[in-house]
Motif scaffolding. Structure first.
Motif, mmCIF file in Angstrom:
data_model
loop_
_atom_site.group_PDB
_atom_site.id
_atom_site.type_symbol
_atom_site.label_atom_id
_atom_site.label_comp_id
_atom_site.label_asym_id
_atom_site.label_seq_id
_atom_site.Cartn_x
_atom_site.Cartn_y
_atom_site.Cartn_z
ATOM 1 N N PHE A 197 0.809 -1.218 0.000
ATOM 2 C CA PHE A 197 0.000 0.000 0.000
ATOM 3 C C PHE A 197 0.847 1.275 0.000
ATOM 4 N N TYR A 198 1.966 1.273 0.710
ATOM 5 C CA TYR A 198 2.718 2.503 0.941
ATOM 6 C C TYR A 198 3.165 3.213 -0.348
ATOM 7 N N PRO A 199 3.637 2.528 -1.385
ATOM 8 C CA PRO A 199 3.960 3.247 -2.630
ATOM 9 C C PRO A 199 2.748 3.977 -3.217
ATOM 10 N N PHE A 200 1.572 3.354 -3.145
ATOM 11 C CA PHE A 200 0.358 4.043 -3.592
ATOM 12 C C PHE A 200 0.123 5.283 -2.734
ATOM 13 N N TYR A 201 0.256 5.128 -1.420
ATOM 14 C CA TYR A 201 0.054 6.240 -0.496
ATOM 15 C C TYR A 201 0.973 7.406 -0.865
ATOM 16 N N LEU A 202 2.238 7.129 -1.101
ATOM 17 C CA LEU A 202 3.178 8.191 -1.468
ATOM 18 C C LEU A 202 2.813 8.838 -2.795
ATOM 19 N N SER A 203 2.284 8.055 -3.723
ATOM 20 C CA SER A 203 1.886 8.618 -5.019
ATOM 21 C C SER A 203 0.731 9.594 -4.884
ATOM 22 N N GLU A 204 -0.017 9.487 -3.809
ATOM 23 C CA GLU A 204 -1.136 10.393 -3.551
ATOM 24 C C GLU A 204 -0.683 11.652 -2.798
ATOM 25 N N HIS A 205 0.624 11.773 -2.562
ATOM 26 C CA HIS A 205 1.182 12.901 -1.813
ATOM 27 C C HIS A 205 2.367 13.510 -2.562
ATOM 28 N N ARG A 206 2.175 13.814 -3.806
ATOM 29 C CA ARG A 206 3.252 14.368 -4.632
ATOM 30 C C ARG A 206 3.416 15.869 -4.440
ATOM 31 N N ASN A 207 2.349 16.539 -4.036
ATOM 32 C CA ASN A 207 2.370 17.985 -3.877
ATOM 33 C C ASN A 207 3.057 18.377 -2.566
ATOM 34 N N ALA A 208 4.065 19.252 -2.649
ATOM 35 C CA ALA A 208 4.833 19.635 -1.461
ATOM 36 C C ALA A 208 3.967 20.344 -0.421
ATOM 37 N N THR A 209 3.037 21.173 -0.848
ATOM 38 C CA THR A 209 2.166 21.867 0.109
ATOM 39 C C THR A 209 1.310 20.867 0.858
ATOM 40 N N SER A 210 0.822 19.873 0.172
ATOM 41 C CA SER A 210 0.030 18.832 0.817
ATOM 42 C C SER A 210 0.864 18.078 1.853
ATOM 43 N N ARG A 211 2.096 17.735 1.494
ATOM 44 C CA ARG A 211 2.975 17.051 2.457
ATOM 45 C C ARG A 211 3.254 17.930 3.664
ATOM 46 N N ARG A 212 3.447 19.217 3.422
ATOM 47 C CA ARG A 212 3.680 20.145 4.536
ATOM 48 C C ARG A 212 2.465 20.211 5.456
ATOM 49 N N LEU A 213 1.286 20.233 4.870
ATOM 50 C CA LEU A 213 0.063 20.249 5.679
ATOM 51 C C LEU A 213 -0.072 18.955 6.481
ATOM 52 N N HIS A 214 0.227 17.825 5.867
ATOM 53 C CA HIS A 214 0.203 16.547 6.592
ATOM 54 C C HIS A 214 1.180 16.592 7.769
ATOM 55 N N PHE A 215 2.378 17.089 7.508
ATOM 56 C CA PHE A 215 3.402 17.148 8.551
ATOM 57 C C PHE A 215 2.957 18.066 9.690
ATOM 58 N N ALA A 216 2.419 19.236 9.342
ATOM 59 C CA ALA A 216 1.950 20.173 10.367
ATOM 60 C C ALA A 216 0.819 19.558 11.184
ATOM 61 N N GLY A 217 -0.100 18.895 10.507
ATOM 62 C CA GLY A 217 -1.201 18.245 11.210
ATOM 63 C C GLY A 217 -0.730 17.150 12.144
ATOM 64 N N SER A 218 0.267 16.394 11.718
ATOM 65 C CA SER A 218 0.820 15.336 12.569
ATOM 66 C C SER A 218 1.532 15.929 13.777
ATOM 67 N N CYS A 219 2.272 17.026 13.565
ATOM 68 C CA CYS A 219 2.939 17.690 14.691
ATOM 69 C C CYS A 219 1.909 18.204 15.693
ATOM 70 N N ALA A 220 0.858 18.825 15.184
ATOM 71 C CA ALA A 220 -0.196 19.332 16.063
ATOM 72 C C ALA A 220 -0.874 18.181 16.800
ATOM 73 N N ALA A 221 -1.115 17.090 16.097
ATOM 74 C CA ALA A 221 -1.750 15.928 16.731
ATOM 75 C C ALA A 221 -0.887 15.399 17.869
ATOM 76 N N LEU A 222 0.411 15.309 17.648
ATOM 77 C CA LEU A 222 1.322 14.859 18.711
ATOM 78 C C LEU A 222 1.284 15.812 19.901
ATOM 79 N N ALA A 223 1.253 17.112 19.623
ATOM 80 C CA ALA A 223 1.187 18.096 20.705
ATOM 81 C C ALA A 223 -0.103 17.936 21.509
ATOM 82 N N PHE A 224 -1.221 17.734 20.823
ATOM 83 C CA PHE A 224 -2.495 17.567 21.517
ATOM 84 C C PHE A 224 -2.540 16.275 22.334
ATOM 85 N N VAL A 225 -1.903 15.222 21.838
ATOM 86 C CA VAL A 225 -1.827 13.979 22.612
ATOM 87 C C VAL A 225 -1.025 14.226 23.890
ATOM 88 N N CYS A 226 0.055 14.976 23.776
ATOM 89 C CA CYS A 226 0.850 15.313 24.967
ATOM 90 C C CYS A 226 0.033 16.134 25.962
#
Length: 100
Positions: free
Chosen positions: A10-39
């Motif tokens: 599955f993972y190669p397909f997943y990466l193919s759905e995330h080619r746009n750098a802005t989208s990856r940045r948003l995913h990364f920011a959301g994951s960072c925020a999620a980790l902060a909220f879990v803390c």
């Protein structure tokens, strides 16, 4: 809907759905925020912060998909693999294997 017999498949397909750098940045920011909220949830003892973690993680990611990738998030068809893919991509970004 494609079927995947493993996350490794599955993972190669997943990466193919995330080619746009802005989208990856948003995913990364959301994951960072999620980790902060879990803390915050752990530190405060309030599980309500876990809703904020889910909202930020998925909210940022879905904005990336709908407005920048122009595709449908894999969460809708492969929720568990997609969740794992988010964290694998997060790790790969931190390790420098994927560029922001």
């Amino acid at each position: 809907m494609a079927r995947y017999s493993s996350f490794r498949e599955f993972y190669p397909f997943y990466l193919s759905e995330h080619r746009n750098a802005t989208s990856r940045r948003l995913h990364f920011a959301g994951s960072c925020a999620a980790l902060a909220f879990v803390c915050v949830a752990i530190a405060s003892g309030s599980a309500w912060w876990l809703l904020a973690a889910l909202g930020s993680g998925y909210g940022f990611a879905w904005i990336g998909h709908f407005f920048f990738e122009k595709n449908r998030p894999a969460t809708f068809s492969h929720p568990l693999y997609s969740f794992a893919g988010d964290w694998m991509m997060f790790r790969d970004i931190l390790a420098g294997r994927i560029r922001l």
